[in-house]
Design a protein around this motif. Structure first.
Motif, PDB file in Angstrom:
ATOM      1  N   GLU A 122      -8.248  10.536  -0.792  1.00 34.76           N
ATOM      2  CA  GLU A 122      -7.108  10.330   0.189  1.00 34.76           C
ATOM      3  C   GLU A 122      -6.855   8.800   0.166  1.00 34.76           C
ATOM      4  O   GLU A 122      -7.676   8.076   0.013  1.00 34.76           O
ATOM      5  CB  GLU A 122      -8.066  10.422   1.492  1.00 34.76           C
ATOM      6  CG  GLU A 122      -6.999  10.397   2.777  1.00 34.76           C
ATOM      7  CD  GLU A 122      -8.051  10.890   4.112  1.00 34.76           C
ATOM      8  OE1 GLU A 122      -7.495  10.665   5.255  1.00 34.76           O
ATOM      9  OE2 GLU A 122      -9.018  11.433   4.088  1.00 34.76           O
ATOM     10  N   ILE A 123      -5.591   8.422   0.367  1.00 34.77           N
ATOM     11  CA  ILE A 123      -4.825   7.184   0.339  1.00 34.77           C
ATOM     12  C   ILE A 123      -4.415   6.709   1.647  1.00 34.77           C
ATOM     13  O   ILE A 123      -3.338   7.602   2.049  1.00 34.77           O
ATOM     14  CB  ILE A 123      -4.198   6.832  -0.760  1.00 34.77           C
ATOM     15  CG1 ILE A 123      -4.829   7.264  -2.014  1.00 34.77           C
ATOM     16  CG2 ILE A 123      -3.774   5.413  -0.938  1.00 34.77           C
ATOM     17  CD1 ILE A 123      -4.104   7.319  -3.247  1.00 34.77           C
ATOM     18  N   ILE A 124      -4.591   5.705   2.247  1.00 38.72           N
ATOM     19  CA  ILE A 124      -4.320   5.542   3.737  1.00 38.72           C
ATOM     20  C   ILE A 124      -3.329   4.175   3.599  1.00 38.72           C
ATOM     21  O   ILE A 124      -3.965   3.248   3.252  1.00 38.72           O
ATOM     22  CB  ILE A 124      -5.126   5.357   4.562  1.00 38.72           C
ATOM     23  CG1 ILE A 124      -5.731   7.051   4.668  1.00 38.72           C
ATOM     24  CG2 ILE A 124      -4.823   5.197   6.234  1.00 38.72           C
ATOM     25  CD1 ILE A 124      -7.232   7.028   5.419  1.00 38.72           C
ATOM     26  N   SER A 125      -2.384   3.962   4.176  1.00 32.26           N
ATOM     27  CA  SER A 125      -1.823   2.719   4.450  1.00 32.26           C
ATOM     28  C   SER A 125      -1.979   2.042   5.862  1.00 32.26           C
ATOM     29  O   SER A 125      -1.933   2.920   6.826  1.00 32.26           O
ATOM     30  CB  SER A 125      -0.337   2.924   4.448  1.00 32.26           C
ATOM     31  OG  SER A 125       0.490   1.739   4.903  1.00 32.26           O
ATOM     32  N   ALA A 126      -2.517   0.956   5.872  1.00 30.10           N
ATOM     33  CA  ALA A 126      -2.851   0.219   7.200  1.00 30.10           C
ATOM     34  C   ALA A 126      -1.656  -0.600   8.006  1.00 30.10           C
ATOM     35  O   ALA A 126      -1.660  -0.996   8.922  1.00 30.10           O
ATOM     36  CB  ALA A 126      -4.048  -0.577   7.008  1.00 30.10           C
ATOM     37  N   LEU A 127      -0.635  -0.743   7.058  1.00 32.06           N
ATOM     38  CA  LEU A 127       0.456  -1.483   7.625  1.00 32.06           C
ATOM     39  C   LEU A 127       0.185  -3.011   8.028  1.00 32.06           C
ATOM     40  O   LEU A 127       0.643  -3.628   8.684  1.00 32.06           O
ATOM     41  CB  LEU A 127       1.286  -0.903   8.768  1.00 32.06           C
ATOM     42  CG  LEU A 127       2.110   0.133   8.225  1.00 32.06           C
ATOM     43  CD1 LEU A 127       2.696   0.823   9.671  1.00 32.06           C
ATOM     44  CD2 LEU A 127       2.997   0.316   7.056  1.00 32.06           C
ATOM     45  N   GLY A 128      -0.663  -3.446   6.953  1.00 37.26           N
ATOM     46  CA  GLY A 128      -1.142  -5.092   7.143  1.00 37.26           C
ATOM     47  C   GLY A 128      -2.508  -5.306   6.655  1.00 37.26           C
ATOM     48  O   GLY A 128      -3.310  -4.406   6.531  1.00 37.26           O
ATOM     49  N   LYS A 129      -2.612  -6.439   6.184  1.00 32.35           N
ATOM     50  CA  LYS A 129      -4.148  -6.827   5.501  1.00 32.35           C
ATOM     51  C   LYS A 129      -4.929  -6.901   6.530  1.00 32.35           C
ATOM     52  O   LYS A 129      -6.139  -6.386   6.447  1.00 32.35           O
ATOM     53  CB  LYS A 129      -3.860  -8.153   4.741  1.00 32.35           C
ATOM     54  CG  LYS A 129      -4.883  -8.515   3.891  1.00 32.35           C
ATOM     55  CD  LYS A 129      -4.747 -10.060   3.240  1.00 32.35           C
ATOM     56  CE  LYS A 129      -5.918 -10.252   2.194  1.00 32.35           C
ATOM     57  NZ  LYS A 129      -5.481 -11.640   1.409  1.00 32.35           N
ATOM     58  N   ILE A 130      -4.974  -7.387   7.948  1.00 28.43           N
ATOM     59  CA  ILE A 130      -5.945  -7.731   8.854  1.00 28.43           C
ATOM     60  C   ILE A 130      -6.367  -6.240   9.180  1.00 28.43           C
ATOM     61  O   ILE A 130      -7.411  -6.112   9.462  1.00 28.43           O
ATOM     62  CB  ILE A 130      -5.250  -8.423   9.997  1.00 28.43           C
ATOM     63  CG1 ILE A 130      -5.104  -9.894   9.300  1.00 28.43           C
ATOM     64  CG2 ILE A 130      -6.333  -8.462  11.029  1.00 28.43           C
ATOM     65  CD1 ILE A 130      -4.294 -10.605  10.518  1.00 28.43           C
ATOM     66  N   CYS A 133      -5.321   0.828   1.914  1.00 31.99           N
ATOM     67  CA  CYS A 133      -4.493  -0.188   1.366  1.00 31.99           C
ATOM     68  C   CYS A 133      -3.573  -0.893   2.386  1.00 31.99           C
ATOM     69  O   CYS A 133      -3.718  -0.413   3.669  1.00 31.99           O
ATOM     70  CB  CYS A 133      -3.782   0.258   0.007  1.00 31.99           C
ATOM     71  SG  CYS A 133      -2.509   1.581   0.602  1.00 31.99           S
ATOM     72  N   GLU A 134      -2.852  -1.976   1.980  1.00 36.81           N
ATOM     73  CA  GLU A 134      -1.993  -2.908   3.104  1.00 36.81           C
ATOM     74  C   GLU A 134      -0.691  -2.132   3.488  1.00 36.81           C
ATOM     75  O   GLU A 134      -0.214  -2.305   4.575  1.00 36.81           O
ATOM     76  CB  GLU A 134      -1.599  -4.175   2.449  1.00 36.81           C
ATOM     77  CG  GLU A 134      -2.744  -4.977   2.197  1.00 36.81           C
ATOM     78  CD  GLU A 134      -2.424  -6.212   1.840  1.00 36.81           C
ATOM     79  OE1 GLU A 134      -1.434  -6.861   2.110  1.00 36.81           O
ATOM     80  OE2 GLU A 134      -3.274  -6.965   0.862  1.00 36.81           O
ATOM     81  N   SER A 135      -0.055  -1.211   2.583  1.00 33.09           N
ATOM     82  CA  SER A 135       1.537  -0.951   2.996  1.00 33.09           C
ATOM     83  C   SER A 135       1.620   0.507   2.362  1.00 33.09           C
ATOM     84  O   SER A 135       1.079   0.969   1.418  1.00 33.09           O
ATOM     85  CB  SER A 135       2.444  -1.931   2.269  1.00 33.09           C
ATOM     86  OG  SER A 135       2.433  -1.665   0.918  1.00 33.09           O
ATOM     87  N   ASP A 136       2.627   0.996   2.980  1.00 40.18           N
ATOM     88  CA  ASP A 136       3.521   2.294   2.260  1.00 40.18           C
ATOM     89  C   ASP A 136       3.761   2.212   0.905  1.00 40.18           C
ATOM     90  O   ASP A 136       3.428   3.284   0.135  1.00 40.18           O
ATOM     91  CB  ASP A 136       4.607   2.683   3.083  1.00 40.18           C
ATOM     92  CG  ASP A 136       4.203   3.239   4.668  1.00 40.18           C
ATOM     93  OD1 ASP A 136       2.907   3.130   5.047  1.00 40.18           O
ATOM     94  OD2 ASP A 136       5.071   3.394   5.670  1.00 40.18           O
ATOM     95  N   THR A 137       4.282   1.223   0.492  1.00 44.62           N
ATOM     96  CA  THR A 137       4.557   1.136  -1.009  1.00 44.62           C
ATOM     97  C   THR A 137       3.364   0.981  -1.718  1.00 44.62           C
ATOM     98  O   THR A 137       3.358   1.837  -2.739  1.00 44.62           O
ATOM     99  CB  THR A 137       5.369  -0.177  -1.307  1.00 44.62           C
ATOM    100  OG1 THR A 137       6.578  -0.112  -0.541  1.00 44.62           O
ATOM    101  CG2 THR A 137       5.675  -0.308  -2.834  1.00 44.62           C
TER     102      THR A 137
END
Length: 349
Positions: free
Chosen positions: A236-244, A209-213
């Motif tokens: 498992e759920i991972i934040s990418a810190l950005g859509k791109i 997903c896009e963010s930590d939230t």
């Protein structure tokens, strides 16, 4: 060993400073964090140099790794670091010896557009760390060097300024309640990043997903879904810190583990077709599915963009998690086909 324990204890004390502490205490924390960081790098043989000035600019420091020097900047602010601050540091790095890289550590995270703005540029020469990375390095005793090498590999292979070391695991089994735990993985070897490295147990589904939230929200939704299903799963759920970054990280995960199903969850930002192209044009393997929320994940939670914008970062997360608890999952599945598709992916994993 005594130094490592003292650094860990010191770092833990700094992390426990109250959010409403006065400015003097926060400045002192910043100075102390520089000392902790220098001690950590010294203990790992990275030959750190403390803050210094070159003509017209201030450099927080530098470190030495495998024959090369990297510039270092570390910030512990109240708010996420904006793209402008990253560009300012990038400008310092650009002006040094060709091939010089920079490491930026933000203990308050990054603004929603910061990481995407950085990797959308022509050249990438910054590696980004978050507080979760530093927690893993110091508290989990994984080590800064090991995490840095993993991030450098992904920057070279996938063009990622930020590569997540931390993941949320939602685990369901017949013997215990569904629970969420935090883990740290080396995604190249598939092993847990700990001193006593052990093989990671198989994952049924990975959600990027896009963010930590978003990561916290999705973890709690998944927890509720699995609690009602009486199934045995590990998601498992991972934040990418950005859509791109979402498709790049998804692609990297699929290349390393082609048998694992990957779900990419992004906001449409009022452009479903464009979001679909962003994902499909950058993910090569086929074992994945897009979940594009129109216009954004707050739509699932019944929260308005205006309401969330008025809240500070921690308050936004708390408000989102409250909304998850109050969410009527069955009703939302009936009225929102995208949410229904998300639920089907989770429950069939």
């Amino acid at each position: 060993m005594e130094q490592e324990r003292s650094l860990r204890q010191w770092y833990t004390e700094l992390s426990e400073l109250a959010p409403d502490a006065d400015a003097v205490a926060k400045r002192r924390r910043g100075y102390d964090f520089e000392k902790v960081l220098k001690g950590l790098l010294e203990s790992e043989g990275l030959e750190p140099r403390s803050s210094y000035k070159s003509p017209g600019e201030q450099i927080d420091g530098s470190l030495y790794l495998d024959g090369g020097f990297l510039l270092l900047e570390a910030k512990w602010h109240a708010d996420p670091i904006p793209a402008s601050t990253l560009y300012q540091f990038k400008g310092k790095v650009d002006g040094k010896l060709v091939g010089t890289l920079g490491v930026f550590i933000s203990m308050s995270g990054y603004s929603a557009d910061a990481v995407d703005a950085l990797i959308a540029g022509k050249s990438l020469n910054l590696i980004l760390f978050t507080k979760e990375d530093m927690d893993a390095a110091i508290i989990q005793e994984i080590g800064f060097k090991q995490i840095l090498k993993e991030k450098l590999r992904k920057a070279a292979e996938e063009g990622l300024a930020f590569y997540p070391i931390v993941t949320e695991l939602v685990k369901a089994s017949a013997s215990e309640p569904v629970h969420i735990e935090r883990a740290h993985y080396d995604r190249v070897t598939g092993k847990v990043l700990r001193n006593d490295t052990q093989p990671a147990t198989p994952t049924d589904l990975i959600i990027v997903c896009e963010s930590d939230t978003d990561r916290e929200v999705l973890a709690n939704i998944v927890q509720r879904l699995l609690s009602g299903s009486k199934s045995t799963k590990k998601i498992e759920i991972i934040s990418a810190l950005g859509k791109i970054s979402v498709p790049r990280i998804a692609n990297s995960l699929l290349m390393a583990n082609p048998e694992v199903r990957v779900l990419t969850v992004v906001d449409s930002d009022n452009d479903v077709a464009g979001s679909q192209l962003l994902l499909s044009n950058n993910i090569e393997p086929t074992n994945w599915a897009p979940i594009i929320i129109d216009p954004q994940i707050e739509e699932w939670l019944g929260l308005s963009e205006e309401e969330m914008r008025r809240l500070r970062r921690a308050s936004r997360l708390n408000r989102s998690l409250q909304a998850v608890e109050q969410l009527d999952l069955d009703q939302l599945r009936k009225t929102d086909p995208v949410f229904d598709a998300f639920c089907r992916e989770v429950l069939s994993a």
